[in-house]
Motif scaffolding. Structure first.
Motif, mmCIF file in Angstrom:
data_model
loop_
_atom_site.group_PDB
_atom_site.id
_atom_site.type_symbol
_atom_site.label_atom_id
_atom_site.label_comp_id
_atom_site.label_asym_id
_atom_site.label_seq_id
_atom_site.Cartn_x
_atom_site.Cartn_y
_atom_site.Cartn_z
ATOM 1 N N ILE A 94 16.210 49.200 42.781
ATOM 2 C CA ILE A 94 16.552 50.075 43.913
ATOM 3 C C ILE A 94 16.371 51.524 43.486
ATOM 4 O O ILE A 94 16.796 51.906 42.393
ATOM 5 N N TYR A 126 17.545 52.250 39.837
ATOM 6 C CA TYR A 126 18.615 51.336 39.454
ATOM 7 C C TYR A 126 18.057 49.924 39.365
ATOM 8 O O TYR A 126 17.064 49.577 40.010
ATOM 9 N N LEU A 155 22.219 52.211 36.496
ATOM 10 C CA LEU A 155 21.242 53.287 36.485
ATOM 11 C C LEU A 155 20.288 53.085 35.321
ATOM 12 O O LEU A 155 20.721 52.900 34.179
ATOM 13 N N LEU A 193 25.017 47.781 40.426
ATOM 14 C CA LEU A 193 23.827 48.581 40.153
ATOM 15 C C LEU A 193 23.983 49.292 38.817
ATOM 16 O O LEU A 193 25.015 49.898 38.541
ATOM 17 N N ALA A 231 19.946 47.010 49.929
ATOM 18 C CA ALA A 231 20.483 48.160 49.206
ATOM 19 C C ALA A 231 21.806 48.612 49.833
ATOM 20 O O ALA A 231 22.099 48.317 50.987
ATOM 21 N N PRO A 232 22.607 49.327 49.073
ATOM 22 C CA PRO A 232 23.907 49.775 49.587
ATOM 23 C C PRO A 232 23.765 50.741 50.757
ATOM 24 O O PRO A 232 22.835 51.549 50.791
ATOM 25 N N PHE A 261 16.461 58.525 41.575
ATOM 26 C CA PHE A 261 17.119 57.667 40.582
ATOM 27 C C PHE A 261 16.602 56.235 40.738
ATOM 28 O O PHE A 261 16.370 55.766 41.858
ATOM 29 N N GLU A 294 18.397 56.048 30.649
ATOM 30 C CA GLU A 294 19.727 55.672 30.177
ATOM 31 C C GLU A 294 19.595 54.891 28.867
ATOM 32 O O GLU A 294 18.542 54.317 28.552
ATOM 33 N N GLN A 305 19.564 45.824 39.555
ATOM 34 C CA GLN A 305 20.738 45.015 39.883
ATOM 35 C C GLN A 305 20.410 43.548 39.660
ATOM 36 O O GLN A 305 19.539 42.989 40.338
ATOM 37 N N GLN A 319 27.413 46.743 50.569
ATOM 38 C CA GLN A 319 26.129 46.117 50.280
ATOM 39 C C GLN A 319 26.130 44.696 50.809
ATOM 40 O O GLN A 319 26.948 43.873 50.405
ATOM 41 N N PHE A 359 28.359 53.033 38.957
ATOM 42 C CA PHE A 359 28.911 52.073 39.904
ATOM 43 C C PHE A 359 29.933 51.167 39.240
ATOM 44 O O PHE A 359 29.803 50.787 38.069
ATOM 45 N N GLY A 360 30.936 50.770 40.017
ATOM 46 C CA GLY A 360 31.820 49.695 39.603
ATOM 47 C C GLY A 360 31.134 48.360 39.855
ATOM 48 O O GLY A 360 30.036 48.305 40.411
ATOM 49 N N GLN A 384 24.678 62.018 38.472
ATOM 50 C CA GLN A 384 24.350 60.591 38.431
ATOM 51 C C GLN A 384 25.516 59.776 38.963
ATOM 52 O O GLN A 384 26.670 60.179 38.867
ATOM 53 N N LEU A 385 25.184 58.616 39.499
ATOM 54 C CA LEU A 385 26.210 57.702 39.999
ATOM 55 C C LEU A 385 26.464 56.598 38.979
ATOM 56 O O LEU A 385 25.526 55.982 38.485
ATOM 57 N N THR A 390 16.696 58.732 35.532
ATOM 58 C CA THR A 390 16.673 59.818 36.513
ATOM 59 C C THR A 390 15.276 60.406 36.482
ATOM 60 O O THR A 390 14.783 60.805 35.420
ATOM 61 N N LEU A 405 31.066 48.541 47.039
ATOM 62 C CA LEU A 405 30.831 49.199 45.762
ATOM 63 C C LEU A 405 31.471 50.581 45.764
ATOM 64 O O LEU A 405 31.357 51.337 46.734
#
Lengths: 111, 118
Positions: free
Chosen positions: B93, B36, B46, B44, A42-43, B34, B59, B38, A38, A101-102, A98-99, B49, A88
């Motif tokens: 995002i 997100y 979530l 990011l 956006a990533p 999805f 969430e 940030q 990123q 993220f760290g 679903q993702l 959905t 990321l």
């Protein structure tokens, strides 16, 4: 609760150096691990890893997953200033895929 | 590769007003999208959905009455931030999953929308 931890949080290197970024995870119903780069927006997708021990490679970047120890590394060799970005790690899990993220690793490559 | 667009890219609004952000998959159909959020120097998170033709799944900690999501077609999802406050200022995002292309189920990200509430 799914958790993804990246280290280090930030890294400053000089051009030509090699860096290794770490990602460990604890999730339920693991499906895949993804790496993104990123910059200002956006990533952008780098790699998707689903199997242990198989290295994925793209130019100077490579990544590998260890599903037994629950971690992945991203290697960047011969770094360039254009590699400066936040990297990321995200884990895809569950039926909805679903993702999670760290927190990311901020990489700065100095000329 | 697949393209996801977001509109607007930047929006500044006054506190108390509502803002709608659109997310479109341009060359594929997305049953699932999805959303997100940030915050600066953070990762990011979530929010929800979005499922085409049904209610979104939020969430924990995300107010569904404040962040209204509508996924009326296979190529469009919208996020409306209602009665926006300065603490809602963030980078929003969206991503869409190409579920026809094959087993990769890769998520494609939009370019993001920078919301500033004054």
């Amino acid at each position: 609760e799914d958790k993804v931890v990246q280290s280090p949080l930030s890294l400053v290197v000089h051009e030509g150096d090699t860096v290794t970024l770490n990602c460990s995870y604890e999730v339920t119903n693991f499906r895949s691990l993804l790496w993104y780069k990123q910059e200002k927006k956006a990533p952008t997708f780098l790699f998707m890893l689903t199997s242990s021990g198989i290295e994925k490679k793209s130019g100077r970047l490579s990544s590998i997953l260890d599903k037994k120890e629950l971690f992945s590394i991203l290697n960047i060799t011969a770094t360039q200033t254009g590699d400066s970005a936040v990297y990321l790690c995200a884990v895809e899990a569950g039926s909805a895929r679903q993702l999670t993220f760290g927190s990311g690793t901020q990489l700065t490559v100095l000329p | 590769g697949a393209v996801v667009s977001q509109h607007p890219s930047r929006v500044i609004c006054k506190s108390g007003t509502s803002v709608k952000i659109e997310c479109r998959s341009l060359d594929f159909q997305a049953t699932t999208m999805f959303w997100y959020r940030q915050f600066p120097k953070q990762s990011l998170m979530l929010m929800a959905t979005s499922n085409e033709g049904s209610k979104a799944t939020y969430e924990q900690g995300v107010e569904k009455d404040k962040f209204l999501i509508n996924h009326a077609s296979l190529t469009l999802s919208t996020l409306t931030v209602t009665s926006a406050h300065p603490e809602d200022s963030s980078f929003y995002i969206c991503s869409a999953r190409d579920e026809v292309a094959g087993s990769s189920y890769e998520q494609y990200f939009g370019p993001g929308t920078r919301l500033t509430v004054t």
